[in-house]
Design a protein around this motif. Structure first.
Motif, mmCIF file in Angstrom:
data_model
loop_
_atom_site.group_PDB
_atom_site.id
_atom_site.type_symbol
_atom_site.label_atom_id
_atom_site.label_comp_id
_atom_site.label_asym_id
_atom_site.label_seq_id
_atom_site.Cartn_x
_atom_site.Cartn_y
_atom_site.Cartn_z
ATOM 1 N N LEU A 217 0.829 -1.195 0.000
ATOM 2 C CA LEU A 217 0.000 0.000 0.000
ATOM 3 C C LEU A 217 0.870 1.254 0.000
ATOM 4 N N PRO A 218 0.550 2.228 -0.849
ATOM 5 C CA PRO A 218 1.317 3.475 -0.851
ATOM 6 C C PRO A 218 0.819 4.424 0.239
ATOM 7 N N GLY A 219 1.721 5.153 0.846
ATOM 8 C CA GLY A 219 1.333 6.194 1.784
ATOM 9 C C GLY A 219 0.673 5.693 3.049
ATOM 10 N N GLN A 220 -0.374 6.408 3.472
ATOM 11 C CA GLN A 220 -1.036 6.141 4.733
ATOM 12 C C GLN A 220 -2.367 5.429 4.501
ATOM 13 N N VAL A 221 -2.827 4.731 5.542
ATOM 14 C CA VAL A 221 -4.100 4.015 5.463
ATOM 15 C C VAL A 221 -4.789 4.116 6.809
ATOM 16 N N ARG A 222 -6.105 4.224 6.791
ATOM 17 C CA ARG A 222 -6.844 4.240 8.051
ATOM 18 C C ARG A 222 -6.904 2.834 8.646
ATOM 19 N N PHE A 223 -6.910 2.774 9.956
ATOM 20 C CA PHE A 223 -7.063 1.499 10.670
ATOM 21 C C PHE A 223 -8.293 0.762 10.145
ATOM 22 N N GLY A 224 -9.401 1.486 10.015
ATOM 23 C CA GLY A 224 -10.654 0.866 9.599
ATOM 24 C C GLY A 224 -10.626 0.311 8.188
ATOM 25 N N VAL A 252 0.099 7.814 12.784
ATOM 26 C CA VAL A 252 0.616 9.103 12.322
ATOM 27 C C VAL A 252 0.591 10.123 13.442
ATOM 28 N N ALA A 253 -0.441 10.055 14.301
ATOM 29 C CA ALA A 253 -0.591 11.010 15.399
ATOM 30 C C ALA A 253 -0.626 10.273 16.728
ATOM 31 N N LEU A 254 -0.246 10.969 17.799
ATOM 32 C CA LEU A 254 -0.306 10.395 19.130
ATOM 33 C C LEU A 254 -1.749 10.340 19.619
ATOM 34 N N GLY A 255 -1.998 9.529 20.620
ATOM 35 C CA GLY A 255 -3.331 9.442 21.209
ATOM 36 C C GLY A 255 -3.954 8.075 20.988
ATOM 37 N N ARG A 256 -5.242 8.016 21.261
ATOM 38 C CA ARG A 256 -5.974 6.754 21.160
ATOM 39 C C ARG A 256 -6.059 6.299 19.708
ATOM 40 N N ILE A 257 -5.822 5.021 19.485
ATOM 41 C CA ILE A 257 -5.897 4.450 18.140
ATOM 42 C C ILE A 257 -7.237 3.757 17.978
ATOM 43 N N ASP A 258 -7.999 4.157 16.952
ATOM 44 C CA ASP A 258 -9.268 3.509 16.656
ATOM 45 C C ASP A 258 -9.418 3.362 15.145
ATOM 46 N N GLU A 259 -10.631 3.063 14.685
ATOM 47 C CA GLU A 259 -10.856 2.797 13.271
ATOM 48 C C GLU A 259 -10.536 3.992 12.378
ATOM 49 N N LEU A 260 -10.608 5.202 12.937
ATOM 50 C CA LEU A 260 -10.373 6.409 12.148
ATOM 51 C C LEU A 260 -8.909 6.844 12.135
ATOM 52 N N SER A 261 -8.075 6.187 12.900
ATOM 53 C CA SER A 261 -6.669 6.579 13.008
ATOM 54 C C SER A 261 -5.915 6.268 11.710
ATOM 55 N N TRP A 262 -5.033 7.174 11.333
ATOM 56 C CA TRP A 262 -4.174 6.963 10.172
ATOM 57 C C TRP A 262 -2.923 6.203 10.605
ATOM 58 N N LEU A 263 -2.574 5.185 9.843
ATOM 59 C CA LEU A 263 -1.368 4.399 10.094
ATOM 60 C C LEU A 263 -0.445 4.504 8.889
ATOM 61 N N ARG A 264 0.846 4.320 9.144
ATOM 62 C CA ARG A 264 1.810 4.324 8.035
ATOM 63 C C ARG A 264 2.805 3.196 8.229
ATOM 64 N N LEU A 265 3.369 2.777 7.099
ATOM 65 C CA LEU A 265 4.360 1.701 7.103
ATOM 66 C C LEU A 265 5.694 2.269 7.565
ATOM 67 N N THR A 266 6.359 1.536 8.461
ATOM 68 C CA THR A 266 7.643 2.011 8.972
ATOM 69 C C THR A 266 8.828 1.347 8.302
ATOM 70 N N ARG A 267 8.598 0.213 7.638
ATOM 71 C CA ARG A 267 9.720 -0.477 6.991
ATOM 72 C C ARG A 267 9.205 -1.384 5.893
#
Length: 267
Positions: A217-224, A252-267
């Motif tokens: 996947l390119p870039g960022q993706v939401r948890f959901g 991508v951001a600090l705080g609670r992680i839920d379905e709306l949180s953005w995630l990114r690949l680290t490696r």
């Protein structure tokens, strides 16, 4: 969760194109298999009864107006006497370089500004994989100035531990630090719960499939988004947390992680 909160959550999910996640997943073949727990795994032998480690005191049992309790880390009973200590303990256990965690240790000696000798028992002590040992004091943020001054006195006295019989050991740990509720937030503690749970309950095959998927996947993706079109949403959710734990994914951001949180690949 209150009904109004559920509605607000549904609206946010719908705006993100994830409205289907607000409803239970359809029980397809994958979910039916996920609910089949099978037989319990055989316990590893020989069984070792958890002990208190080097803890210098055992806190009183849980009472009606306290949050006293304990958890078992490895073969060691780790105590907490407040909700804040419990949150700090959970966060420490998620640290990937953690080798050893004990509570109520060490007891150190320090001299105040009037020249009076005192002792202080640290709430936690950790050892990292590189051998570094750190004593951790846990206090509310409003008391940080007071505790910072106390830790300065402890450092000035060479972090001298007091053992049985009054035996003194200079440099009993390599460093001391303060943990407050400004860092050990409820949101991060909730994240820690899911991370720790994923270590014991993730499905290896599902985690491997997800790892291959996110690497494409390119870039960022939401948890959901990672929960859509999967055979078992429960297994997929646990696999996501497992990849966060091992460092393949990160928020991508600090705080609670839920379905709306953005995630990114680290490696």
């Amino acid at each position: 969760m209150r009904h109004t909160h559920r509605i607000a959550k549904f609206i946010k999910l719908k705006h993100a194109g994830l409205g289907s996640l607000a409803f239970p997943a359809q029980a397809g073949n994958g979910d039916a298999q996920a609910l089949d727990w099978g037989s319990a795994p055989e316990p590893s032998l020989p069984f070792k009864v958890p002990d208190h480690g080097p803890a210098r005191r055992t806190p009183a049992l849980r009472q009606q107006k306290t949050n006293r309790g304990h958890s078992v880390v490895g073969h060691t009973v780790v105590y907490h006497e407040s909700g804040l200590e419990q949150r700090v303990s959970s966060l420490l256990r998620t640290y990937k370089h953690l080798k050893w965690l004990v509570s109520q240790y060490p007891v150190v000696e320090y001299i105040d500004e009037d020249g009076v000798i005192h002792s202080h028992t640290f709430d936690y002590c950790i050892e990292l994989t590189n051998g570094t040992r750190i004593g951790i004091a846990v206090k509310a943020a409003r008391k940080s100035a007071e505790m910072t001054a106390l830790l300065d006195c402890i450092r000035a006295n060479g972090i001298t531990g007091i053992g049985k019989g009054g035996r003194r050991t200079p440099g009993i740990v390599d460093a001391v630090m303060l943990a407050t509720d400004a860092v050990a937030t409820y949101e991060l503690c909730e994240n820690a719960y899911f991370i720790l749970t994923s270590r014991d309950h993730h499905d290896e095959d599902e985690t491997t499939r997800l790892c291959d998927l996110v690497k494409g996947l390119p870039g960022q993706v939401r948890f959901g988004q990672l929960l859509l079109n999967c055979a078992s949403r429960a297994k997929r959710r646990t696999a996501i947390w497992r990849l966060i734990d091992v460092g393949v994914l990160e928020p991508v951001a600090l705080g609670r992680i839920d379905e709306l949180s953005w995630l990114r690949l680290t490696r």
